[in-house]
Design a protein around this motif. Structure first.
Motif: not given
Length: 472
Positions: A33-34, A44-45, A176-178, A249-252
């Motif tokens: 996945t990405p 991307y986390v 901020l980072p997710i 966003m959740m795909a990342r």
């Protein structure tokens, strides 16, 4: 109560049966996945599946499934059918496809997905349309929780004060980072939401309230037609284009494509349960659709939520329930502005790994949102609702094209094409009839809406045929 229990059961079975079929049609595999391919520590986390599910749920479960369900239940128990079957056959499929296609396209925003499968003109329209929608969402999900919080706090902490506080939070959450703020707070909010939903239903039972059984009749006090008004009013609880802006966003963040059904399809079903609870509570608490409409007119949506929560659960329980209702819109408002930032960044190819570049996009977005909070909430909500369903229509057509080109059997694309055609008729008919639209009579608007849906279907068939010839 029997209808309500059956509706809950159908939603559950829908996840396991139709959700599994949707997954089978898409065919997720073990490709990286990405988030696993190139984590950047900001957007991307890689995150645990249960956490991604809760973040997705709170991203999409704004005031839509609460306020929208309350306003939709003014039409009567017929709203149960739209919430249940609209979600299983339309909304959850829409969310799953938009999320999973984004995974396959390296976490691309919905405008990029539409551009690839519907063409460059559609991409430009979608970019503009989605940014406008996201700002409207951020605005709606600022004013509604601010009004609720003002009811719980001293007089000096009025609605304007809470608008400023919420916008300040949005600024941080957008930058901020997710996993630093959103990823840590949302599981807590998720627990509050579950307690709230369970508490409302238990309160109705203990209080002896009668949850109305299904009636196919239109019970709207003013006789407003079910089609298309109910299908626009109840958006997030059944099908919502806004979700297509959140799923990327959740795909990342998901670690495996095989987690997609739990995250995307499952979060939509969970949101529909929330909508079902509030749709049932609205009429049950006020005794009739007329009583509910009067309450909505005199108290506003926030006042009705406060009234129901405190009456059923007491002061402490009511405060907890309202915190849950506040968590819903705030948790969607922050990701709406975050998604707008990412959409603009994808559009102009701005690298978002550096803080100054994120700030350069975020500040103007929040400034526009702050100005819009001063407009009448009901007006903003109506435009948001129509824009929302129109975005869903476009996303479903793009998903149908994806399946026509990539599914094992091209007829599987009907899974998206049929709800896309239905939403085409809904969106077109509504804007023709609505007060904020062209105010055309139903006798004219209905045929035009049907013709528009047929034209969209014909155009889709032509594009499918062309795509198949090019593949050969």
């Amino acid at each position: 109560m029997i209808t309500f229990i059956c509706a809950l059961a159908i939603l559950l079975f829908g996840y396991f049966l139709y959700g599994k079929l949707t997954e089978k049609v898409f065919r997720p595999d073990e490709r990286p996945t990405p988030a696993m391919n190139h984590p950047d520590g900001v957007d991307y986390v890689p995150m645990k599946t249960w956490r991604v599910f809760l973040v997705q749920l709170l991203n999409i479960a704004g005031t839509g499934p609460i306020f929208g369900a309350l306003m939709g239940s003014v039409f009567g128990p017929v709203v149960y059918l739209w919430i249940v079957f609209g979600s299983i056959l339309g909304g959850a499929v829409h969310d799953y496809m938009s999320g999973m296609i984004s995974v396959r396209m390296n976490g691309a925003s919905v405008s990029e997905i539409v551009g690839k499968y519907l063409g460059k003109a559609a991409k430009l329209i979608m970019r503009i349309f989605s940014v406008i929608l996201l700002i409207l969402v951020g605005t709606v999900f600022t004013t509604s929780p601010a009004a609720l919080l003002a009811r719980l706090t001293p007089s000096w902490a009025n609605t304007l004060f809470w608008v400023a506080v919420i916008l300040a939070y949005y600024f941080l959450a957008t930058l901020l980072p997710i996993d630093k703020l959103i990823g840590k707070l949302y599981p807590i909010f998720g627990g509050v939401l579950i307690i709230m939903a369970v508490g409302i239903i238990v309160g109705l039972g203990i209080g002896g309230y009668r949850i109305p059984e299904l009636q196919l009749a239109n019970l709207h006090p003013d006789g407003k037609p079910v089609f298309p008004y109910m299908f626009i009013t109840v958006a997030c609880g059944a099908i919502s284009g806004f979700h297509a802006t959140q799923s990327p966003m959740m795909a990342r963040c998901i670690k495996s494509e095989k987690h997609g059904r739990k995250v995307f399809y499952g979060a939509m079903i969970a949101e529909s349960v929330i909508a079902l609870v509030w749709a049932a509570a609205g009429v049950a608490f006020y005794g009739a659709t007329g009583g509910l409409q009067n309450a909505l007119t005199n108290l506003g949506q926030s006042g009705v939520v406060y009234d129901i929560s405190v009456s059923l659960l007491g002061v402490v329980g009511g405060a907890l329930a309202i915190i849950g209702v506040v968590a819903c819109p705030v948790s969607s408002g922050d990701t709406a502005f975050r998604s707008a930032r990412l959409t603009i960044a994808d559009w102009f190819r701005f690298d978002q790994s550096k803080l100054p570049k994120r700030i350069a996009i975020t500040i103007p977005l929040l400034a526009v949102g702050a100005v819009l909070t001063q407009l009448d909430f009901d007006v903003v909500w109506r435009y948001f609702s129509w824009s929302n369903q129109t975005l869903a229509m476009i996303t479903l057509w793009a998903a149908a094209m994806y399946l026509a080109q990539n599914a094992k059997n091209r007829w599987y694309s009907l899974m998206c094409a049929i709800p896309a055609a239905f939403m085409s008729a809904v969106s077109c008919t509504y804007i023709l009839m609505a007060e904020e639209g062209f105010k055309i009579s139903a006798n004219i608007a209905y045929p035009i809406g049907i013709c528009f849906a047929a034209a969209c279907a014909a155009l889709y068939a032509v594009k499918c045929a062309k795509a198949l010839r090019e593949q050969v």
